[in-house]
Structures are given as C-alpha cells and as structure tokens.
Design a protein around this motif. Structure first.
Motif, PDB file in Angstrom:
ATOM      1  N   THR A  21       0.843  -1.201   0.000  1.00 59.69           N
ATOM      2  CA  THR A  21       0.000   0.000   0.000  1.00 59.69           C
ATOM      3  C   THR A  21       0.873   1.243   0.000  1.00 59.69           C
ATOM      4  OG1 THR A  21      -1.697  -1.207   1.214  1.00 59.69           O
ATOM      5  CG2 THR A  21      -1.848   1.187   1.222  1.00 59.69           C
ATOM      6  N   GLY A  22       1.943   1.237   0.779  1.00 58.93           N
ATOM      7  CA  GLY A  22       2.857   2.376   0.799  1.00 58.93           C
ATOM      8  C   GLY A  22       3.526   2.584  -0.547  1.00 58.93           C
ATOM      9  N   ARG A  23       3.887   1.481  -1.216  1.00 59.22           N
ATOM     10  CA  ARG A  23       4.503   1.568  -2.539  1.00 59.22           C
ATOM     11  C   ARG A  23       3.522   2.175  -3.537  1.00 59.22           C
ATOM     12  NH1 ARG A  23       5.597  -3.528  -3.181  1.00 59.22           N
ATOM     13  NH2 ARG A  23       3.730  -3.924  -4.389  1.00 59.22           N
ATOM     14  N   ASP A  24       2.247   1.745  -3.466  1.00 56.48           N
ATOM     15  CA  ASP A  24       1.236   2.314  -4.360  1.00 56.48           C
ATOM     16  C   ASP A  24       1.059   3.810  -4.107  1.00 56.48           C
ATOM     17  OD1 ASP A  24       0.846  -0.168  -5.449  1.00 56.48           O
ATOM     18  OD2 ASP A  24      -0.987  -0.594  -4.311  1.00 56.48           O
ATOM     19  N   ALA A  25       1.041   4.204  -2.840  1.00 54.94           N
ATOM     20  CA  ALA A  25       0.897   5.629  -2.513  1.00 54.94           C
ATOM     21  C   ALA A  25       2.093   6.423  -3.015  1.00 54.94           C
ATOM     22  CB  ALA A  25       0.726   5.799  -1.006  1.00 54.94           C
ATOM     23  N   LEU A  26       3.299   5.874  -2.847  1.00 52.73           N
ATOM     24  CA  LEU A  26       4.498   6.558  -3.334  1.00 52.73           C
ATOM     25  C   LEU A  26       4.465   6.706  -4.850  1.00 52.73           C
ATOM     26  CD1 LEU A  26       7.316   7.764  -2.812  1.00 52.73           C
ATOM     27  CD2 LEU A  26       8.223   5.452  -3.083  1.00 52.73           C
ATOM     28  N   LEU A  27       4.082   5.648  -5.557  1.00 49.98           N
ATOM     29  CA  LEU A  27       3.995   5.725  -7.019  1.00 49.98           C
ATOM     30  C   LEU A  27       2.961   6.757  -7.455  1.00 49.98           C
ATOM     31  CD1 LEU A  27       4.292   1.968  -8.024  1.00 49.98           C
ATOM     32  CD2 LEU A  27       5.956   3.793  -8.424  1.00 49.98           C
ATOM     33  N   ALA A  28       1.830   6.831  -6.742  1.00 49.37           N
ATOM     34  CA  ALA A  28       0.805   7.824  -7.079  1.00 49.37           C
ATOM     35  C   ALA A  28       1.336   9.236  -6.872  1.00 49.37           C
ATOM     36  CB  ALA A  28      -0.448   7.595  -6.250  1.00 49.37           C
ATOM     37  N   LEU A  29       2.082   9.455  -5.797  1.00 49.69           N
ATOM     38  CA  LEU A  29       2.648  10.785  -5.551  1.00 49.69           C
ATOM     39  C   LEU A  29       3.679  11.159  -6.610  1.00 49.69           C
ATOM     40  CD1 LEU A  29       3.085  10.653  -1.671  1.00 49.69           C
ATOM     41  CD2 LEU A  29       1.499  12.080  -2.962  1.00 49.69           C
ATOM     42  N   VAL A  34       5.272  14.083 -11.583  1.00 54.15           N
ATOM     43  CA  VAL A  34       5.761  14.024 -12.960  1.00 54.15           C
ATOM     44  C   VAL A  34       4.718  14.609 -13.904  1.00 54.15           C
ATOM     45  CG1 VAL A  34       6.354  12.452 -14.851  1.00 54.15           C
ATOM     46  CG2 VAL A  34       7.358  12.137 -12.593  1.00 54.15           C
ATOM     47  N   ALA A  35       3.449  14.257 -13.695  1.00 56.33           N
ATOM     48  CA  ALA A  35       2.384  14.781 -14.551  1.00 56.33           C
ATOM     49  C   ALA A  35       2.310  16.298 -14.456  1.00 56.33           C
ATOM     50  CB  ALA A  35       1.046  14.155 -14.184  1.00 56.33           C
ATOM     51  N   GLY A  36       2.504  16.840 -13.256  1.00 51.95           N
ATOM     52  CA  GLY A  36       2.459  18.294 -13.084  1.00 51.95           C
ATOM     53  C   GLY A  36       3.621  19.000 -13.748  1.00 51.95           C
ATOM     54  N   GLN A  37       4.774  18.368 -13.781  1.00 51.73           N
ATOM     55  CA  GLN A  37       5.963  18.996 -14.361  1.00 51.73           C
ATOM     56  C   GLN A  37       6.091  18.741 -15.859  1.00 51.73           C
ATOM     57  OE1 GLN A  37       7.603  21.147 -12.542  1.00 51.73           O
ATOM     58  NE2 GLN A  37       6.273  20.593 -10.852  1.00 51.73           N
ATOM     59  N   THR A  38       5.395  17.767 -16.379  1.00 49.96           N
ATOM     60  CA  THR A  38       5.493  17.436 -17.798  1.00 49.96           C
ATOM     61  C   THR A  38       5.056  18.608 -18.664  1.00 49.96           C
ATOM     62  OG1 THR A  38       5.099  15.134 -17.291  1.00 49.96           O
ATOM     63  CG2 THR A  38       4.771  15.792 -19.557  1.00 49.96           C
ATOM     64  N   GLY A  39       4.023  19.300 -18.256  1.00 50.40           N
ATOM     65  CA  GLY A  39       3.542  20.441 -19.021  1.00 50.40           C
ATOM     66  C   GLY A  39       4.610  21.502 -19.191  1.00 50.40           C
ATOM     67  N   ALA A  40       5.333  21.801 -18.120  1.00 52.23           N
ATOM     68  CA  ALA A  40       6.390  22.811 -18.195  1.00 52.23           C
ATOM     69  C   ALA A  40       7.513  22.353 -19.123  1.00 52.23           C
ATOM     70  CB  ALA A  40       6.939  23.099 -16.807  1.00 52.23           C
ATOM     71  N   VAL A  41       7.839  21.073 -19.089  1.00 45.99           N
ATOM     72  CA  VAL A  41       8.892  20.559 -19.969  1.00 45.99           C
ATOM     73  C   VAL A  41       8.459  20.682 -21.429  1.00 45.99           C
ATOM     74  CG1 VAL A  41      10.162  18.485 -20.646  1.00 45.99           C
ATOM     75  CG2 VAL A  41       9.849  19.021 -18.232  1.00 45.99           C
ATOM     76  N   VAL A  42       7.227  20.292 -21.735  1.00 45.19           N
ATOM     77  CA  VAL A  42       6.731  20.357 -23.112  1.00 45.19           C
ATOM     78  C   VAL A  42       6.659  21.801 -23.588  1.00 45.19           C
ATOM     79  CG1 VAL A  42       4.712  19.915 -24.570  1.00 45.19           C
ATOM     80  CG2 VAL A  42       5.502  18.174 -22.966  1.00 45.19           C
ATOM     81  N   ALA A 154     -10.879   9.503  -2.677  1.00 40.66           N
ATOM     82  CA  ALA A 154     -10.992   8.053  -2.858  1.00 40.66           C
ATOM     83  C   ALA A 154      -9.706   7.351  -2.465  1.00 40.66           C
ATOM     84  CB  ALA A 154     -11.338   7.744  -4.302  1.00 40.66           C
ATOM     85  N   PRO A 155      -9.824   6.139  -1.957  1.00 43.11           N
ATOM     86  CA  PRO A 155      -8.620   5.402  -1.568  1.00 43.11           C
ATOM     87  C   PRO A 155      -7.861   4.888  -2.794  1.00 43.11           C
ATOM     88  CG  PRO A 155     -10.542   4.003  -1.349  1.00 43.11           C
ATOM     89  CD  PRO A 155     -11.041   5.380  -1.732  1.00 43.11           C
ATOM     90  N   LEU A 156      -6.601   4.621  -2.597  1.00 46.93           N
ATOM     91  CA  LEU A 156      -5.814   4.025  -3.673  1.00 46.93           C
ATOM     92  C   LEU A 156      -6.203   2.553  -3.804  1.00 46.93           C
ATOM     93  CD1 LEU A 156      -2.303   5.471  -2.840  1.00 46.93           C
ATOM     94  CD2 LEU A 156      -3.748   6.060  -4.769  1.00 46.93           C
ATOM     95  N   PRO A 157      -6.187   2.022  -5.010  1.00 47.78           N
ATOM     96  CA  PRO A 157      -6.506   0.614  -5.150  1.00 47.78           C
ATOM     97  C   PRO A 157      -5.467  -0.240  -4.425  1.00 47.78           C
ATOM     98  CG  PRO A 157      -5.758   1.523  -7.241  1.00 47.78           C
ATOM     99  CD  PRO A 157      -5.869   2.655  -6.272  1.00 47.78           C
ATOM    100  N   GLY A 158      -5.907  -1.245  -3.702  1.00 52.05           N
ATOM    101  CA  GLY A 158      -4.976  -2.048  -2.927  1.00 52.05           C
ATOM    102  C   GLY A 158      -4.955  -3.406  -3.431  1.00 52.05           C
TER     103      GLY A 158
END
Length: 158
Positions: A21-29, A34-42, A154-158
């Motif tokens: 669950t912690g790994r899933d939360a870390l990947l989501a963060l 990355v999604a937020g910074q991708t726009g600036a890179v493009v 919503a919770p992260l899928p577990g």
C-alpha cells in the motif's frame, strides 16, 4: 502502556500488505509530480522562455488550489482508519461520500474564483504583463480542478 516492539511479533503477510500500500501511494505521488511537471517541460521545448514563465505561474496558482484541497482531505485518514479497523465498511462509504461532496463544495468555488478573480490576483502577484500572459493558461488549467479533486478523497486501489 502495553505496546511492545519485537521482531517476533511481525507478521510477514501484514508487512507485505502495508509495504504494498505504501509503494502504491508513493507511485501515485511520484506520478502526480511528474504529470504536473510534464507540461512545463513540453512548453519549454516548443515555446520561448517567456511563454514558459507564464505557463509555470499559471500552473503554480492552480497547484496551490489543489494543495489546499489535499490538505483538507488529509484530515480524513484517522476517521477512515478508525472505521476500517472496526470493520465499519458502511461508515467508510458514508465518510467518503460526505468528503467527496465537501471537496466539490470547495473545488467548484475555487475553480470559479480562479476564472473570475484570477487575473486580478495574478496582476497583484506578478504584475500586469505576466498576468496577461498567464491568465489564459490558468483559466484552462482551472478546468482540471474540480473533477480530479474528487479522486483525492478516494482510496488508492490495494
């Protein structure tokens, strides 16, 4: 008072579940960052530096609104944990439903506020020239505020 820490009390299956669950939360963060910074890179690759500045300012303003919503919903964790520990699935569902409504009640006015007073705010924050360049991007990015904000609850899928 009765809390004891001992390696013999560690259950491997529970440890795997918690670490997964912690790994899933870390990947989501990380994915969110990355999604937020991708726009600036493009934007930086295809447009001049001045355009990048305007886009980053607009992105920052919308991110502040999202951070506000994330901060408010972080207070749900103890309530969800307590209900889940008691096996109260109906209580967890009621809490998520109420919290989702609450987030929408906050996100929609934030969205409208960015549209109607965003330019004036940007003018005071960064000056009229950058505000004129940043506001169109902020208005478009504000469209993404209400709907994805519901996912915060919503919770992260577990």
């Amino acid at each position: 008072p009765g809390l004891r820490v001992s390696w013999r009390l560690v259950d491997r299956a529970t440890f795997r579940l918690v670490s997964g669950t912690g790994r899933d939360a870390l990947l989501a963060l990380v994915a969110g960052r990355v999604a937020g910074q991708t726009g600036a890179v493009v934007v930086g690759v295809f447009l001049p530096a001045g355009e990048l500045t305007a886009f980053v300012l607009a992105t920052r303003l919308v991110e502040y609104a999202k951070t506000l919503l994330r901060t408010v919903t972080a207070t749900l964790t103890p309530g969800v944990s307590g209900r889940d520990a008691r096996g109260d699935a109906a209580g967890v569902r009621r809490l998520f439903l109420a919290a989702t409504r609450g987030v929408l009640y906050l996100a929609v006015p934030l969205n409208l506020g960015l549209w109607f007073v965003g330019r004036a705010f940007l003018e005071r924050w960064v000056g009229p020239d950058l505000a004129d360049a940043s506001f169109p991007a902020a208005a478009v990015l504000a469209l993404t505020l209400a709907v994805p904000s519901v996912r915060i609850v919503a919770p992260l899928p577990g």
